[in-house]
Design a protein around this motif. Sequence first.
Motif, short mmCIF file in Angstrom:
data_model
loop_
_atom_site.label_atom_id
_atom_site.label_comp_id
_atom_site.label_asym_id
_atom_site.label_seq_id
_atom_site.Cartn_x
_atom_site.Cartn_y
_atom_site.Cartn_z
N ARG A 157 -6.78 0.33 10.52
CA ARG A 157 -6.48 -1.01 11.07
C ARG A 157 -5.07 -1.46 10.67
O ARG A 157 -4.35 -2.03 11.49
N ALA B 87 -12.28 -3.36 0.47
CA ALA B 87 -12.92 -2.04 0.49
C ALA B 87 -12.64 -1.29 -0.80
O ALA B 87 -13.54 -0.66 -1.38
N GLY C 294 -11.82 3.23 2.17
CA GLY C 294 -11.05 2.31 3.00
C GLY C 294 -10.43 2.96 4.22
O GLY C 294 -9.36 2.53 4.67
N GLU D 260 -10.17 0.56 7.28
CA GLU D 260 -9.22 -0.49 6.96
C GLU D 260 -7.78 0.04 6.97
O GLU D 260 -6.85 -0.65 7.40
N ALA E 194 -8.64 -6.70 4.19
CA ALA E 194 -9.85 -5.89 4.38
C ALA E 194 -9.81 -4.63 3.54
O ALA E 194 -10.82 -4.21 2.96
N MET E 195 -8.63 -4.00 3.45
CA MET E 195 -8.53 -2.79 2.64
C MET E 195 -8.68 -3.12 1.15
O MET E 195 -9.30 -2.36 0.40
N ALA F 31 -5.66 -6.99 7.89
CA ALA F 31 -5.95 -5.58 7.62
C ALA F 31 -5.75 -5.27 6.15
O ALA F 31 -6.54 -4.53 5.53
#
Length: 235
Positions: free
Chosen positions: A149, A136, A143, A146, A132-133, A129
């Motif tokens: 998440r 982003a 984000g 993300e 992923a952020m 997570a």
Amino acid sequence: MSDALRPLSRPRLYEQVVERLREYVQSESLHAGDRLPPERDLAERLGVSRTSVRQALVALEVQGLVDTRHGGGTYLLRDRLDAEPLETMIDRRRRLPDVLDARDALETKLAELAATRRTDKDLSEIEAALAAMREAVERGELGVPEDRRFHAAVTAAGHSALLGDFMAEISLSIAESRTESLRQPGRPAQSLEQHRLIADAVRAGDPAAAARAMHHHVVTVGQVKLLDWQADDSD
């Protein structure tokens, strides 16, 4: 008694200014980074006071749609000025402090529990997570998914069914507070760094540090322009 004949409401003047600005941005094909005309010019062209223009710009700034720089003009932060209705903003401002109190109580405890109860699988999801952020933010996005998440991963790592249920019950309000925070200028990158500190503490198995990091993060989430904004009902 029926409220069918309740008093009619009329758009506040600065709400009409916001709508005209939305149309102007669209018709002129403006994009994020472009500058709006000065307040004086807008007031003259719209036939309203500078106060009404300023109120409109403040409302747009609170929503993260424009950036007003002292002595430097007003710049678009988005390609469109899709502003929320005033009543929606007022209602969210009223509820936000209670939501933040609940998030602090629940998520600070969950971060503390996560530091002692997390499994290897939990840590993998927290790291995924976080990655992923980071991607982003590097793409220039807020984000929001993300961020959701990451917090879901920390909640899961706390392994508390009841606290997880409480989080689920207020998930919509949490989502509002998340979006409100992440649309503040510079906030996505700041949030990413705070998430990293939370993840580090959870990974290190340090419950006190995890709780401190999460508490600090939620305090930052509450530092939004909406809570300082006052709607002018006199128009």
